[in-house]
Design an enzyme around this catalytic site. Structure first.
Site, mmCIF file in Angstrom:
data_model
loop_
_atom_site.group_PDB
_atom_site.id
_atom_site.type_symbol
_atom_site.label_atom_id
_atom_site.label_comp_id
_atom_site.label_asym_id
_atom_site.label_seq_id
_atom_site.Cartn_x
_atom_site.Cartn_y
_atom_site.Cartn_z
ATOM 1 N N ASP A 101 3.430 -5.625 -8.981
ATOM 2 C CA ASP A 101 4.445 -6.664 -9.199
ATOM 3 C C ASP A 101 4.902 -6.696 -10.659
ATOM 4 O O ASP A 101 6.064 -7.012 -10.943
ATOM 5 C CB ASP A 101 3.899 -8.029 -8.763
ATOM 6 C CG ASP A 101 3.818 -8.120 -7.248
ATOM 7 O OD1 ASP A 101 4.692 -7.546 -6.573
ATOM 8 O OD2 ASP A 101 2.876 -8.747 -6.736
ATOM 9 N N SER A 129 5.230 -4.449 -2.927
ATOM 10 C CA SER A 129 4.533 -3.689 -3.975
ATOM 11 C C SER A 129 3.553 -2.679 -3.369
ATOM 12 O O SER A 129 2.980 -1.870 -4.100
ATOM 13 C CB SER A 129 3.821 -4.633 -4.951
ATOM 14 O OG SER A 129 2.966 -5.506 -4.251
ATOM 15 N N HIS A 130 3.347 -2.709 -2.053
ATOM 16 C CA HIS A 130 2.412 -1.754 -1.444
ATOM 17 C C HIS A 130 3.023 -0.976 -0.284
ATOM 18 O O HIS A 130 2.300 -0.406 0.529
ATOM 19 C CB HIS A 130 1.114 -2.475 -1.052
ATOM 20 C CG HIS A 130 0.379 -2.896 -2.283
ATOM 21 N ND1 HIS A 130 0.701 -4.046 -2.958
ATOM 22 C CD2 HIS A 130 -0.584 -2.294 -2.997
ATOM 23 C CE1 HIS A 130 -0.053 -4.130 -4.039
ATOM 24 N NE2 HIS A 130 -0.846 -3.095 -4.090
HETATM 25 P P1 NDP Z 1 0.102 -12.944 -4.078
HETATM 26 O O1 NDP Z 1 -0.191 -13.700 -5.325
HETATM 27 O O2 NDP Z 1 1.521 -12.688 -3.755
HETATM 28 O O3 NDP Z 1 -0.534 -13.682 -2.838
HETATM 29 C C1 NDP Z 1 -1.921 -13.887 -2.765
HETATM 30 C C2 NDP Z 1 -2.282 -14.606 -1.494
HETATM 31 O O4 NDP Z 1 -1.873 -15.972 -1.613
HETATM 32 C C3 NDP Z 1 -1.587 -14.048 -0.272
HETATM 33 O O5 NDP Z 1 -2.486 -14.042 0.797
HETATM 34 C C4 NDP Z 1 -0.424 -15.032 -0.049
HETATM 35 O O6 NDP Z 1 -0.044 -15.134 1.321
HETATM 36 C C5 NDP Z 1 -1.036 -16.331 -0.518
HETATM 37 N N1 NDP Z 1 -0.045 -17.267 -1.009
HETATM 38 C C6 NDP Z 1 0.978 -17.027 -1.865
HETATM 39 N N2 NDP Z 1 1.669 -18.157 -2.101
HETATM 40 C C7 NDP Z 1 1.059 -19.133 -1.383
HETATM 41 C C8 NDP Z 1 1.304 -20.533 -1.204
HETATM 42 N N3 NDP Z 1 2.304 -21.143 -1.826
HETATM 43 N N4 NDP Z 1 0.477 -21.219 -0.383
HETATM 44 C C9 NDP Z 1 -0.555 -20.615 0.245
HETATM 45 N N5 NDP Z 1 -0.830 -19.288 0.118
HETATM 46 C C10 NDP Z 1 -0.036 -18.569 -0.691
HETATM 47 O O7 NDP Z 1 -0.697 -11.527 -4.070
HETATM 48 P P2 NDP Z 1 -1.125 -10.637 -5.298
HETATM 49 O O8 NDP Z 1 0.087 -10.373 -6.099
HETATM 50 O O9 NDP Z 1 -2.299 -11.189 -5.968
HETATM 51 O O10 NDP Z 1 -1.561 -9.284 -4.552
HETATM 52 C C11 NDP Z 1 -0.572 -8.516 -3.901
HETATM 53 C C12 NDP Z 1 -1.198 -7.376 -3.176
HETATM 54 O O11 NDP Z 1 -1.656 -6.393 -4.093
HETATM 55 C C13 NDP Z 1 -2.399 -7.691 -2.289
HETATM 56 O O12 NDP Z 1 -2.114 -7.216 -1.007
HETATM 57 C C14 NDP Z 1 -3.545 -6.890 -2.904
HETATM 58 O O13 NDP Z 1 -4.494 -6.366 -1.982
HETATM 59 C C15 NDP Z 1 -2.807 -5.763 -3.561
HETATM 60 N N6 NDP Z 1 -3.565 -5.101 -4.630
HETATM 61 C C16 NDP Z 1 -4.137 -3.876 -4.387
HETATM 62 C C17 NDP Z 1 -4.849 -3.220 -5.389
HETATM 63 C C18 NDP Z 1 -5.521 -1.921 -5.134
HETATM 64 O O14 NDP Z 1 -6.132 -1.395 -6.043
HETATM 65 N N7 NDP Z 1 -5.499 -1.389 -3.942
HETATM 66 C C19 NDP Z 1 -4.972 -3.806 -6.728
HETATM 67 C C20 NDP Z 1 -4.390 -5.120 -6.841
HETATM 68 C C21 NDP Z 1 -3.683 -5.730 -5.839
HETATM 69 P P3 NDP Z 1 1.353 -14.442 1.810
HETATM 70 O O15 NDP Z 1 1.102 -12.975 1.778
HETATM 71 O O16 NDP Z 1 1.580 -14.986 3.190
HETATM 72 O O17 NDP Z 1 2.410 -14.871 0.857
#
Ligand code: NDP
Length: 332
Positions: free
Chosen positions: A187, A46-47
């Site tokens: 997403d 998504s990024h």
């Molecule tokens: P996710 O919900 O996919 O993941 C959030 C965190 O939880 C990650 O560090 C992920 O690690 C970890 N994680 C996921 N599943 C597990 C698990 N089962 N056990 C342990 N840890 C877990 O991310 P979001 O959808 O909330 O966010 C996605 C991206 O969007 C982020 O990078 C965020 O910075 C970005 N974003 C940017 C914005 C902007 O304005 N610039 C606005 C909103 C979001 P892993 O990556 O290893 O799966």
């Protein structure tokens, strides 16, 4: 879904080509390509390339200056401000992070305030940069209103991501990076594009009714993760990324944005702490004991581990064919 295989070098070259064709200079184009290629490498879809059309919209409308030169000011030895002068965030981060890391290594703690930037990316590149240098990193940014504070059906908060990284000498850091919305807007858009539903509790439709249809949520409102607790963390992100930097809150960003679909102007707050100075030299052994216990628990994995595993694969990445066609069409 039809896909096309591209190597990471091909992905980077494509992004640079598109950005140069749309008004970026070499430095800005390279900083963007670096961030988006690393997102594709790690499987942060998504990024990565998904964001290219939005970046281009902001360049074409003149909202973002693709030739901006960020300026770095040391307000105190521990407080650094980077003014991006209307750039996309990556080149401002590249200017400020080395100064922040140096300050935190010397003083024990440092704060980097980014203003005049347009942030559209993940935050783990910032916090991992610090952890790779033996520092604890925390970063957050606010975005356009898309999330209703707990108790409301009206958007006020952005999806407001927060990232935290802890250094592990000789290993990849422990790092989480998450939207404080139940789901990142990127997403939601991808789920809508792919015709998938999303879990109940993710958001509300235009009339404030719960729905699992991402297309309806995109027109309605997202909910914070974890009810009022996530709502409080999202509020904290607004206060750190806008109140503390002096940049726009999400609602102000929307009021002043030109609606081109690219990232609005906002702030980012990045904090760095030195465990060497704060905890003393024995911290790695102490912390590794904790991390080992966590890792050994059934069903538990470290946040960041999925991305770090993807990173080991140096092969081609499967890119959505329709997205690739759209991006290639942006090289005019
Ligand atoms: P996710 O919900 O996919 O993941 C959030 C965190 O939880 C990650 O560090 C992920 O690690 C970890 N994680 C996921 N599943 C597990 C698990 N089962 N056990 C342990 N840890 C877990 O991310 P979001 O959808 O909330 O966010 C996605 C991206 O969007 C982020 O990078 C965020 O910075 C970005 N974003 C940017 C914005 C902007 O304005 N610039 C606005 C909103 C979001 P892993 O990556 O290893 O799966």
């Amino acid at each position: 879904m039809s896909t096309v295989d591209l190597t990471l070098d091909e992905i980077s070259a494509l992004i640079i080509r598109v950005m140069l064709a749309n008004g970026c200079d070499d430095e800005n184009a390279s900083a963007l390509a670096d961030i988006m290629t690393r997102a594709e490498r790690d499987g942060s879809h998504s990024h990565g390339l998904f964001r290219v059309p939005g970046y281009v919209k902001a360049l074409r409308s003149g909202k973002v200056n693709g030739k901006a030169k960020p300026t770095v000011t040391k307000i105190t030895p521990a407080v650094i401000q980077v003014d991006g002068h209307g750039c996309f965030a990556p080149i401002a981060q590249a200017a400020g992070l080395p100064v922040l890391a140096e300050a935190a290594k010397e003083i024990g703690i440092g704060a980097l305030s980014l203003i005049g930037v347009h942030h559209f990316a993940s935050l783990w590149p910032e916090t991992e940069y610090l952890a790779d240098r033996g520092l604890v990193g925390i970063a957050c940014t606010a975005y356009m209103p898309a999330v209703a504070p707990a108790g409301s059906t009206t958007a006020l908060f952005g999806t407001n991501p927060i990232s935290f990284a802890w250094p592990r000498p000789g290993s990849t850091p422990v790092v989480y990076d998450m939207a404080t919305a139940s789901m990142a807007m990127g997403d939601i858009q991808i789920a809508a594009r792919d015709g998938r539903t999303v879990p109940a509790g993710t958001g509300l439709d235009q009339d404030g009714n719960p729905t699992t249809d991402p297309a309806k949520i995109a027109k309605g409102v997202l909910l914070p993760f974890g009810g009022y607790k996530g709502s409080a963390i999202s509020m904290m992100v607004e206060l750190l990324a806008a109140g503390l930097t002096g940049e726009q809150f999400s609602f102000e960003a929307k009021e002043n944005d030109n609606g081109d679909g690219g990232p609005a102007r906002g702030g980012e707050m990045i904090l760095a702490m030195s465990p060497d100075i704060i905890a003393g030299p024995d911290w790695p052994e102490h912390v590794e004991g904790f991390v080992a216990k966590l890792n050994e628990m059934d069903g538990v994995r470290l946040p960041g581990a999925r991305r770090h595993k993807n990173r080991l694969d140096t092969g081609a990445r499967a890119v959505n064919a329709a997205l690739l066609e759209t991006i290639e069409g942006l090289v005019t």
